[in-house]
Design a protein around this motif. Structure first.
Motif, PDB file in Angstrom:
ATOM      1  N   LEU A 173       0.852  -1.187   0.000  1.00  0.00           N
ATOM      2  CA  LEU A 173       0.000   0.000   0.000  1.00  0.00           C
ATOM      3  C   LEU A 173       0.889   1.238   0.000  1.00  0.00           C
ATOM      4  O   LEU A 173       1.400   1.660   1.019  1.00  0.00           O
ATOM      5  CB  LEU A 173      -0.922   0.001   1.225  1.00  0.00           C
ATOM      6  CG  LEU A 173      -1.884   1.179   1.366  1.00  0.00           C
ATOM      7  CD1 LEU A 173      -2.856   1.215   0.204  1.00  0.00           C
ATOM      8  CD2 LEU A 173      -2.641   1.063   2.663  1.00  0.00           C
ATOM      9  N   VAL A 195     -11.552  11.084   0.551  1.00  0.00           N
ATOM     10  CA  VAL A 195     -10.995   9.888   1.194  1.00  0.00           C
ATOM     11  C   VAL A 195     -11.428   8.630   0.449  1.00  0.00           C
ATOM     12  O   VAL A 195     -10.619   7.717   0.219  1.00  0.00           O
ATOM     13  CB  VAL A 195     -11.400   9.823   2.687  1.00  0.00           C
ATOM     14  CG1 VAL A 195     -11.066   8.475   3.296  1.00  0.00           C
ATOM     15  CG2 VAL A 195     -10.708  10.935   3.456  1.00  0.00           C
ATOM     16  N   ALA A 196     -12.695   8.572   0.048  1.00  0.00           N
ATOM     17  CA  ALA A 196     -13.172   7.404  -0.688  1.00  0.00           C
ATOM     18  C   ALA A 196     -12.436   7.259  -2.023  1.00  0.00           C
ATOM     19  O   ALA A 196     -12.060   6.149  -2.425  1.00  0.00           O
ATOM     20  CB  ALA A 196     -14.674   7.488  -0.909  1.00  0.00           C
ATOM     21  N   TRP A 199      -9.415   8.420  -2.704  1.00  0.00           N
ATOM     22  CA  TRP A 199      -8.031   8.057  -2.408  1.00  0.00           C
ATOM     23  C   TRP A 199      -7.915   6.564  -2.086  1.00  0.00           C
ATOM     24  O   TRP A 199      -7.023   5.885  -2.582  1.00  0.00           O
ATOM     25  CB  TRP A 199      -7.500   8.908  -1.254  1.00  0.00           C
ATOM     26  CG  TRP A 199      -6.079   8.627  -0.920  1.00  0.00           C
ATOM     27  CD1 TRP A 199      -4.974   9.060  -1.597  1.00  0.00           C
ATOM     28  CD2 TRP A 199      -5.596   7.819   0.158  1.00  0.00           C
ATOM     29  NE1 TRP A 199      -3.841   8.580  -0.994  1.00  0.00           N
ATOM     30  CE2 TRP A 199      -4.202   7.812   0.091  1.00  0.00           C
ATOM     31  CE3 TRP A 199      -6.219   7.115   1.175  1.00  0.00           C
ATOM     32  CZ2 TRP A 199      -3.414   7.115   0.995  1.00  0.00           C
ATOM     33  CZ3 TRP A 199      -5.435   6.434   2.082  1.00  0.00           C
ATOM     34  CH2 TRP A 199      -4.047   6.438   1.983  1.00  0.00           C
ATOM     35  N   LEU A 200      -8.825   6.079  -1.251  1.00  0.00           N
ATOM     36  CA  LEU A 200      -8.819   4.643  -0.940  1.00  0.00           C
ATOM     37  C   LEU A 200      -9.074   3.804  -2.188  1.00  0.00           C
ATOM     38  O   LEU A 200      -8.456   2.748  -2.370  1.00  0.00           O
ATOM     39  CB  LEU A 200      -9.852   4.317   0.131  1.00  0.00           C
ATOM     40  CG  LEU A 200      -9.499   4.723   1.551  1.00  0.00           C
ATOM     41  CD1 LEU A 200     -10.701   4.525   2.469  1.00  0.00           C
ATOM     42  CD2 LEU A 200      -8.296   3.944   2.053  1.00  0.00           C
ATOM     43  N   SER A 201      -9.973   4.249  -3.041  1.00  0.00           N
ATOM     44  CA  SER A 201     -10.248   3.533  -4.283  1.00  0.00           C
ATOM     45  C   SER A 201      -9.001   3.434  -5.147  1.00  0.00           C
ATOM     46  O   SER A 201      -8.726   2.382  -5.730  1.00  0.00           O
ATOM     47  CB  SER A 201     -11.358   4.225  -5.077  1.00  0.00           C
ATOM     48  OG  SER A 201     -12.581   4.110  -4.424  1.00  0.00           O
ATOM     49  N   GLN A 210      -5.773   3.782  -4.052  1.00  0.00           N
ATOM     50  CA  GLN A 210      -4.719   3.038  -3.363  1.00  0.00           C
ATOM     51  C   GLN A 210      -4.977   1.535  -3.380  1.00  0.00           C
ATOM     52  O   GLN A 210      -4.045   0.746  -3.480  1.00  0.00           O
ATOM     53  CB  GLN A 210      -4.577   3.524  -1.919  1.00  0.00           C
ATOM     54  CG  GLN A 210      -4.096   4.950  -1.788  1.00  0.00           C
ATOM     55  CD  GLN A 210      -2.747   5.169  -2.443  1.00  0.00           C
ATOM     56  OE1 GLN A 210      -1.798   4.440  -2.191  1.00  0.00           O
ATOM     57  NE2 GLN A 210      -2.662   6.162  -3.307  1.00  0.00           N
ATOM     58  N   LEU A 211      -6.217   1.149  -3.261  1.00  0.00           N
ATOM     59  CA  LEU A 211      -6.567  -0.271  -3.213  1.00  0.00           C
ATOM     60  C   LEU A 211      -7.047  -0.807  -4.558  1.00  0.00           C
ATOM     61  O   LEU A 211      -7.403  -1.978  -4.656  1.00  0.00           O
ATOM     62  CB  LEU A 211      -7.646  -0.507  -2.146  1.00  0.00           C
ATOM     63  CG  LEU A 211      -7.264  -0.084  -0.727  1.00  0.00           C
ATOM     64  CD1 LEU A 211      -8.440  -0.228   0.215  1.00  0.00           C
ATOM     65  CD2 LEU A 211      -6.063  -0.883  -0.233  1.00  0.00           C
ATOM     66  N   ILE A 259     -15.246   1.205  -3.743  1.00  0.00           N
ATOM     67  CA  ILE A 259     -15.188   1.964  -2.486  1.00  0.00           C
ATOM     68  C   ILE A 259     -15.801   3.346  -2.687  1.00  0.00           C
ATOM     69  O   ILE A 259     -16.611   3.802  -1.883  1.00  0.00           O
ATOM     70  CB  ILE A 259     -13.741   2.071  -1.961  1.00  0.00           C
ATOM     71  CG1 ILE A 259     -13.223   0.696  -1.548  1.00  0.00           C
ATOM     72  CG2 ILE A 259     -13.646   3.055  -0.801  1.00  0.00           C
ATOM     73  CD1 ILE A 259     -11.753   0.669  -1.201  1.00  0.00           C
TER      74      ILE A 259
END
Length: 130
Positions: free
Chosen positions: A4, A54-55, A57-59, A61-62, A67
């Motif tokens: 990550l 944030v959603a 960014w998480l989408s 990154q992952l 997400i």
């Protein structure tokens, strides 16, 4: 930690928060003049923008776009629930401008993280003018 990569786009998060603040300030002014204008103000809209950022960014990154879509569905459900409860108090309020603005702010927060901050700023300014 290698799986990550923590690439924090702090500038883009700040832009998202400022966009939420811009629209939130405008919505608070409308609510001060007429309390039947809907839910949310400055802090609420900043949180919508932050949730979108944030959603997104998480989408990224992952590598899971669901997400962002799932969080968007949650924000939309919150806005619909808020609108329905507010409409019970002010049965004559048939507009959903504040709720639509909340969805737009969520999407603008995501747009900043997905690499289009200039477009998000332009759309945020236009949204607050509307």
């Amino acid at each position: 930690m290698d799986a990550l990569q923590l690439d924090l786009p702090l500038r883009d998060f700040a832009i998202a928060l400022f966009l939420g603040a811009l629209v939130g300030i405008e919505r608070e002014k409308k609510q001060a003049a007429d309390p039947s204008r809907g839910i949310g103000g400055l802090r609420t809209f900043m949180l919508f923008a932050e949730a979108g950022a944030v959603a997104a960014w998480l989408s990224l990154q992952l590598a899971t776009p669901s997400i962002f879509f799932g969080a968007g569905a949650f924000v939309t459900a919150l806005l619909v629930a808020g609108y329905l409860s507010w409409a019970r108090l002010f049965f004559f309020d048939d507009t959903a401008t504040t709720e639509m603005a909340g969805i737009v702010v969520y999407l603008l927060g995501g747009l900043t993280i997905y690499g289009h901050p200039a477009l998000a700023v332009a759309l945020g300014i236009a949204s607050s003018a509307i």
